[in-house]
Design a protein around this motif. Structure first.
Motif, PDB file in Angstrom:
ATOM      1  N   VAL A   1       0.839  -1.201   0.000  1.00 52.90           N
ATOM      2  CA  VAL A   1       0.000   0.000   0.000  1.00 52.90           C
ATOM      3  C   VAL A   1       0.873   1.249   0.000  1.00 52.90           C
ATOM      4  CG1 VAL A   1      -1.705   1.328   1.306  1.00 52.90           C
ATOM      5  CG2 VAL A   1      -1.945  -1.154   1.105  1.00 52.90           C
ATOM      6  N   LYS A   2       1.888   1.268   0.861  1.00 53.39           N
ATOM      7  CA  LYS A   2       2.790   2.421   0.931  1.00 53.39           C
ATOM      8  C   LYS A   2       3.519   2.633  -0.395  1.00 53.39           C
ATOM      9  CE  LYS A   2       3.700   4.129   4.389  1.00 53.39           C
ATOM     10  NZ  LYS A   2       3.122   5.306   5.077  1.00 53.39           N
ATOM     11  N   ARG A   3       4.044   1.527  -0.943  1.00 53.82           N
ATOM     12  CA  ARG A   3       4.830   1.619  -2.180  1.00 53.82           C
ATOM     13  C   ARG A   3       3.966   2.102  -3.347  1.00 53.82           C
ATOM     14  NH1 ARG A   3       6.674  -3.085  -1.779  1.00 53.82           N
ATOM     15  NH2 ARG A   3       5.191  -4.193  -3.100  1.00 53.82           N
ATOM     16  N   ALA A   4       2.770   1.541  -3.478  1.00 50.23           N
ATOM     17  CA  ALA A   4       1.905   1.921  -4.591  1.00 50.23           C
ATOM     18  C   ALA A   4       1.410   3.356  -4.439  1.00 50.23           C
ATOM     19  CB  ALA A   4       0.723   0.951  -4.673  1.00 50.23           C
ATOM     20  N   ALA A   5       1.132   3.786  -3.203  1.00 50.85           N
ATOM     21  CA  ALA A   5       0.686   5.163  -2.977  1.00 50.85           C
ATOM     22  C   ALA A   5       1.788   6.151  -3.327  1.00 50.85           C
ATOM     23  CB  ALA A   5       0.240   5.340  -1.523  1.00 50.85           C
ATOM     24  N   LEU A   6       3.020   5.817  -2.966  1.00 49.10           N
ATOM     25  CA  LEU A   6       4.153   6.679  -3.319  1.00 49.10           C
ATOM     26  C   LEU A   6       4.327   6.756  -4.836  1.00 49.10           C
ATOM     27  CD1 LEU A   6       6.771   5.610  -0.625  1.00 49.10           C
ATOM     28  CD2 LEU A   6       5.881   7.916  -0.947  1.00 49.10           C
ATOM     29  N   ALA A   7       4.246   5.594  -5.495  1.00 50.75           N
ATOM     30  CA  ALA A   7       4.431   5.555  -6.948  1.00 50.75           C
ATOM     31  C   ALA A   7       3.340   6.327  -7.679  1.00 50.75           C
ATOM     32  CB  ALA A   7       4.461   4.099  -7.427  1.00 50.75           C
ATOM     33  N   ALA A   8       2.135   6.351  -7.091  1.00 48.98           N
ATOM     34  CA  ALA A   8       1.014   7.067  -7.705  1.00 48.98           C
ATOM     35  C   ALA A   8       1.006   8.548  -7.352  1.00 48.98           C
ATOM     36  CB  ALA A   8      -0.301   6.423  -7.275  1.00 48.98           C
ATOM     37  N   GLY A   9       1.970   8.974  -6.517  1.00 50.86           N
ATOM     38  CA  GLY A   9       2.031  10.381  -6.140  1.00 50.86           C
ATOM     39  C   GLY A   9       0.995  10.795  -5.116  1.00 50.86           C
ATOM     40  N   LEU A  10       0.509   9.827  -4.313  1.00 57.38           N
ATOM     41  CA  LEU A  10      -0.549  10.137  -3.348  1.00 57.38           C
ATOM     42  C   LEU A  10      -0.003  10.535  -1.993  1.00 57.38           C
ATOM     43  CD1 LEU A  10      -3.006   7.197  -4.116  1.00 57.38           C
ATOM     44  CD2 LEU A  10      -3.009   9.506  -5.066  1.00 57.38           C
ATOM     45  N   GLU A  11       1.221  10.085  -1.665  1.00 57.60           N
ATOM     46  CA  GLU A  11       1.782  10.382  -0.356  1.00 57.60           C
ATOM     47  C   GLU A  11       2.255  11.836  -0.300  1.00 57.60           C
ATOM     48  OE1 GLU A  11       1.472   8.798   2.194  1.00 57.60           O
ATOM     49  OE2 GLU A  11       1.959   6.674   2.080  1.00 57.60           O
ATOM     50  N   THR A  12       2.164  12.419   0.890  1.00 56.89           N
ATOM     51  CA  THR A  12       2.586  13.807   1.078  1.00 56.89           C
ATOM     52  C   THR A  12       3.681  13.869   2.134  1.00 56.89           C
ATOM     53  OG1 THR A  12       0.846  14.128   2.732  1.00 56.89           O
ATOM     54  CG2 THR A  12       0.345  14.725   0.457  1.00 56.89           C
ATOM     55  N   GLY A  13       4.675  13.072   1.970  1.00 57.24           N
ATOM     56  CA  GLY A  13       5.766  13.061   2.941  1.00 57.24           C
ATOM     57  C   GLY A  13       6.160  11.651   3.276  1.00 57.24           C
ATOM     58  N   GLY A  14       7.426  11.458   3.655  1.00 55.89           N
ATOM     59  CA  GLY A  14       7.884  10.142   4.059  1.00 55.89           C
ATOM     60  C   GLY A  14       8.359   9.333   2.872  1.00 55.89           C
ATOM     61  N   THR A  15       8.748   8.118   3.159  1.00 55.70           N
ATOM     62  CA  THR A  15       9.225   7.190   2.151  1.00 55.70           C
ATOM     63  C   THR A  15       8.462   5.892   2.293  1.00 55.70           C
ATOM     64  OG1 THR A  15      10.920   6.276   3.588  1.00 55.70           O
ATOM     65  CG2 THR A  15      11.527   8.203   2.288  1.00 55.70           C
ATOM     66  N   GLU A  16       8.820   4.910   1.503  1.00 54.24           N
ATOM     67  CA  GLU A  16       8.111   3.635   1.525  1.00 54.24           C
ATOM     68  C   GLU A  16       8.098   3.005   2.910  1.00 54.24           C
ATOM     69  OE1 GLU A  16       8.789  -0.855  -0.211  1.00 54.24           O
ATOM     70  OE2 GLU A  16       9.478   0.851  -1.384  1.00 54.24           O
ATOM     71  N   THR A  17       9.190   3.173   3.662  1.00 57.22           N
ATOM     72  CA  THR A  17       9.280   2.544   4.979  1.00 57.22           C
ATOM     73  C   THR A  17       9.089   3.537   6.116  1.00 57.22           C
ATOM     74  OG1 THR A  17      11.679   2.856   4.956  1.00 57.22           O
ATOM     75  CG2 THR A  17      10.828   0.756   4.127  1.00 57.22           C
ATOM     76  N   SER A  18       8.784   4.801   5.790  1.00 54.50           N
ATOM     77  CA  SER A  18       8.646   5.816   6.834  1.00 54.50           C
ATOM     78  C   SER A  18       7.222   5.876   7.347  1.00 54.50           C
ATOM     79  CB  SER A  18       9.037   7.193   6.288  1.00 54.50           C
ATOM     80  OG  SER A  18       8.666   8.219   7.186  1.00 54.50           O
ATOM     81  N   PRO A  19       7.022   6.122   8.663  1.00 52.45           N
ATOM     82  CA  PRO A  19       5.672   6.250   9.196  1.00 52.45           C
ATOM     83  C   PRO A  19       5.058   7.605   8.910  1.00 52.45           C
ATOM     84  CG  PRO A  19       7.273   6.538  10.951  1.00 52.45           C
ATOM     85  CD  PRO A  19       8.048   6.170   9.720  1.00 52.45           C
ATOM     86  N   ALA A  20       5.788   8.485   8.198  1.00 51.72           N
ATOM     87  CA  ALA A  20       5.278   9.828   7.983  1.00 51.72           C
ATOM     88  C   ALA A  20       4.212   9.882   6.899  1.00 51.72           C
ATOM     89  CB  ALA A  20       6.433  10.764   7.608  1.00 51.72           C
ATOM     90  N   GLY A  21       4.091   8.838   6.082  1.00 59.52           N
ATOM     91  CA  GLY A  21       3.100   8.847   5.023  1.00 59.52           C
ATOM     92  C   GLY A  21       1.688   8.747   5.561  1.00 59.52           C
ATOM     93  N   VAL A  22       0.709   9.107   4.718  1.00 50.10           N
ATOM     94  CA  VAL A  22      -0.672   9.152   5.193  1.00 50.10           C
ATOM     95  C   VAL A  22      -1.462   7.903   4.857  1.00 50.10           C
ATOM     96  CG1 VAL A  22      -0.737  11.656   5.105  1.00 50.10           C
ATOM     97  CG2 VAL A  22      -1.431  10.353   3.088  1.00 50.10           C
TER      98      VAL A  22
END
Length: 312
Positions: A282-303
């Motif tokens: 979920v984290k990886r796909a959200a990052l790849a889709a440009g949905l995350e607003t901070g953090g990285t794949e393994t960071s808890p900062a993502g939403v």
């Protein structure tokens, strides 16, 4: 008159003493239920493997802190637990020196209560030392964890576009996201699915295909519940089609539905996928889709997290 002989009796540790000494160091050790005086089943036994691992990790953390403080973790001592709570709130309980959030401290306290009960001890959570320490921790502990956002259908569609439809791993990940979103399933429910009933000892349910879609049967302490998932209007966003395609091309007829993909994506393994892989997906796909607003794949900062699939 001859001197009266004296004998010295050496106290021999009992079985419970040995068990408790071992369990103080080993977070996974608990009295065996096969013993006649073993600790009884504890109310609220966590059904989720994720929760059980968290409770074991929390006890390991507490035991390590006790070793640094030269304090025995057993038996349950409210004063010691209060000191531990204050250490977590101040950052002294962590190697990196960062304070735990209030929610983390409350979870650690729940973990200690459960772990003590498993070892035959009762932790009096209402003791003044503990309640005062917890109240101070709530006022002074670090900030709460970021709120996890719920995925919308548009978000999910964007995430699906980042997955490779031409690979087994991509097909598996599409099935996970679509099935989890449609059925509002937790990550342990997703990875615990089998192709049929009674096919594994660690399964948490199974799937049944029918003319209207797929039925997900979930098992737990509360009994069984069924989740009906219908066909979607478009194949590219249909959870039933995605699941069927993955199982057919992955040649999965029995056993765990979601498994590791090995040898560069060419072979589907036999072992069940770990539920943490759903969170990473979920984290990886959200990052790849440009949905995350901070953090990285393994960071808890993502939403977004695996919880985003089933939040109300």
């Amino acid at each position: 008159m001859p001197e009266k002989a004296t004998t010295t009796t050496k106290d021999t540790p009992t079985r419970d003493d040995r068990l408790r000494a071992a369990s103080a160091l080993d977070p996974h050790t608990a009295p065996s239920s096969s013993e006649p005086d073993a600790a009884p089943d504890i109310p609220g036994e966590p059904a989720s493997s994720h929760t059980r691992r968290a409770y074991a990790s929390d006890w390991k953390h507490f035991a390590a802190w006790c070793r640094r403080e030269a304090a025995p973790p057993l038996p349950a001592d409210p004063q010691l637990v209060a000191r531990y709570i204050r250490a977590c709130a101040s950052g002294e309980g962590r190697k990196e020196g960062r304070a735990n959030s209030a929610s983390t401290i409350e979870r650690r306290l729940s973990s200690l209560t459960w772990n003590y009960a498993r070892r035959g001890f009762a932790l009096p959570r209402q003791d003044d030392a503990i309640t005062n320490a917890l109240a101070d921790a709530r006022r002074s502990a670090g900030p709460p964890a970021p709120r996890q956002e719920m995925l919308t259908p548009g978000d999910l569609a964007s995430m699906l576009e980042t997955l490779d439809r031409g690979s087994l791993k991509g097909l598996r990940d599409r099935a996970i996201l679509l099935l989890g979103f449609a059925g509002r399933l937790t990550r342990s429910e997703i990875t615990g699915l089998d192709a049929g009933p009674g096919e594994s000892v660690d399964g948490r349910g199974w799937v049944t295909f029918g003319p209207q879609g797929v039925t997900v049967t979930l098992t737990g302490k509360g009994g069984q519940r069924q989740v009906e998932i219908a066909h979607a209007s478009a194949d590219h966003s249909c959870p039933v089609t995605a699941l069927g395609t993955w199982m057919r091309l992955g040649r999965i007829a029995t056993g765990p539905v979601f498994r590791r993909v090995l040898r560069g994506g060419k072979i589907v393994g036999k072992d069940r996928l770990h539920d943490q892989e759903v969170a990473r997906l979920v984290k990886r796909a959200a990052l790849a889709a440009g949905l995350e607003t901070g953090g990285t794949e393994t960071s808890p900062a993502g939403v977004f997290s695996s919880r985003s699939l089933h939040l109300k």
